[in-house]
Design a protein around this motif. Structure first.
Motif, PDB file in Angstrom:
ATOM      1  N   ASP A   1      50.943  50.988  59.095  1.00 17.99           N
ATOM      2  CA  ASP A   1      50.948  49.982  60.243  1.00 17.99           C
ATOM      3  C   ASP A   1      49.442  49.309  60.413  1.00 17.99           C
ATOM      4  O   ASP A   1      48.603  49.967  60.028  1.00 17.99           O
ATOM      5  CB  ASP A   1      51.359  50.660  61.480  1.00 17.99           C
TER       6      ASP A   1
ATOM      7  N   THR B   1      47.788  45.252  62.162  1.00 18.54           N
ATOM      8  CA  THR B   1      47.675  43.957  62.768  1.00 18.54           C
ATOM      9  C   THR B   1      47.152  42.893  62.007  1.00 18.54           C
ATOM     10  O   THR B   1      46.013  43.050  61.528  1.00 18.54           O
ATOM     11  CB  THR B   1      47.314  44.112  64.266  1.00 18.54           C
TER      12      THR B   1
ATOM     13  N   ALA C   1      45.201  39.382  62.291  1.00 13.95           N
ATOM     14  CA  ALA C   1      44.419  38.967  63.103  1.00 13.95           C
ATOM     15  C   ALA C   1      43.397  37.858  62.396  1.00 13.95           C
ATOM     16  O   ALA C   1      43.077  38.130  61.066  1.00 13.95           O
ATOM     17  CB  ALA C   1      43.487  39.973  64.092  1.00 13.95           C
TER      18      ALA C   1
ATOM     19  N   GLU D   1      43.457  45.848  60.039  1.00 14.12           N
ATOM     20  CA  GLU D   1      43.259  45.031  61.309  1.00 14.12           C
ATOM     21  C   GLU D   1      42.456  44.010  60.976  1.00 14.12           C
ATOM     22  O   GLU D   1      41.017  43.835  60.793  1.00 14.12           O
ATOM     23  CB  GLU D   1      42.676  45.963  62.235  1.00 14.12           C
TER      24      GLU D   1
ATOM     25  N   THR E   1      57.613  47.594  60.511  1.00 15.08           N
ATOM     26  CA  THR E   1      57.721  46.430  61.540  1.00 15.08           C
ATOM     27  C   THR E   1      59.041  46.016  61.464  1.00 15.08           C
ATOM     28  O   THR E   1      59.958  46.205  60.546  1.00 15.08           O
ATOM     29  CB  THR E   1      56.848  45.255  60.913  1.00 15.08           C
TER      30      THR E   1
ATOM     31  N   VAL F   1      55.588  38.606  60.668  1.00 16.26           N
ATOM     32  CA  VAL F   1      54.984  39.735  60.050  1.00 16.26           C
ATOM     33  C   VAL F   1      55.647  39.908  58.496  1.00 16.26           C
ATOM     34  O   VAL F   1      54.794  40.197  57.662  1.00 16.26           O
ATOM     35  CB  VAL F   1      54.802  41.079  60.932  1.00 16.26           C
TER      36      VAL F   1
END
Length: 298
Positions: free
Chosen positions: A234, A236, A238, A246, A272, A277
């Motif tokens: 998992d 994110t 950005a 990340e 997800t 994504v």
């Protein structure tokens, strides 16, 4: 550095939510259209907010065209292995070889017992999984003579019919973290499927997984590379990087390539349900990671 040389696969870990009723199906279709290799679903039949995973997998198989489908992982105490073997083989044949078997020894025993199944100790659960893998392989061995006779502590077959065999050499991937289960995988399974969020010490904990699997594989006369190393991840996306997975897609690719080359992980399954994504992961992260790994290997 550990690299078992497997081809890289990229997939998603989709929540099999019961409401909205087609949300998980839509995410699977998005993954298929985006070009990902694999879509997977957790399996908790005792949780009413989740759809029945096998039913969902069958529906997804009919709605998709090329993506592989697997449980992540199916709850063995809730699903008899001889039936699992036949259901997987049937769906594999209907999809021209797009089904893999993901198995778990069982968790959340209050829920399992509440649904009428026997509560097992951790040691018993490993023994039951060992027997189950043997049963599944016997059922798939469609050309062997005679019926199946298996007299185990947890599963018994008294002349069961063999077959059908799957359409392809179906893998058995097992969710595991503890040494005894990992040694079983090294002896008898085709892949290990842990989640990054549960690894003690983060990604560095994969070295211990490999140590147990590789040692058991060698003792059993197998090559360690016979066992695929998978990982649920998992993170994110950005604009700027702040840590492992990340940051921007190019950082994700560097992070995953490092895991592939350093720990031998060859299948990355992103948790997800978000189509945006999924598109970024398939369109930017997967090809960039493959390029980085290929460059190192050659």
């Amino acid at each position: 550095m550990t690299d078992y040389g497997h081809d890289l696969l990229f997939g998603v870990f989709v929540t099999p939510t019961a409401e909205p009723v087609r949300q998980a199906v839509d995410a699977a279709v998005a993954a298929d259209r985006a070009g990902l290799d694999l879509v997977t679903f957790q399996d908790h039949p005792y949780v009413t907010r989740l759809a029945d995973t096998w039913t969902l997998m069958s529906y997804v198989a009919a709605r998709t065209e090329r993506i592989r489908i697997s449980g992540n992982v199916l709850s063995l105490p809730m699903r008899p292995p001889a039936v699992l073997a036949r259901s997987h083989a049937a769906l594999d044949r209907l999809t021209d070889g797009r089904i893999e078997m993901g198995l778990g020894a069982g968790a959340f025993w209050d829920g399992i017992e509440g649904m009428g199944q026997r509560r097992l100790t951790p040691g018993q659960a490993v023994d039951a999984l060992d027997e189950a893998i043997q049963v599944v392989r016997e059922v798939w061995d469609a050309d062997a003579p005679g019926g199946i006779r298996f007299d185990g502590e947890y599963y018994r077959l008294a002349g069961a019919k063999r077959g059908p065999a799957p359409a392809h050499d179906m893998s058995i991937w097992v969710g595991a973290y503890k040494p005894r289960m990992l040694r079983l995988i090294g002896r008898a399974a085709d892949g290990v499927l842990p989640s990054l969020s549960y690894l003690p010490g983060g990604i560095g904990g994969y070295a211990e997984i490999n140590r147990h699997i590789d040692g058991a594989a060698v003792e059993a006369g197998r090559e360690p590379a016979a066992v695929r190393r998978l990982l649920n991840i998992d993170g994110t996306f950005a604009a700027a990087g702040t840590g492992f997975l990340e940051g921007p897609p190019e950082q994700w690719a560097e992070d995953l390539a490092g895991v592939a080359l350093g720990h031998g992980v060859s299948t990355f399954i992103l948790a997800t349900d978000d189509p945006t994504v999924i598109a970024t992961y398939a369109g930017e992260v997967a090809p960039a990671t493959r390029e980085l790994v290929a460059a190192e290997r050659h």
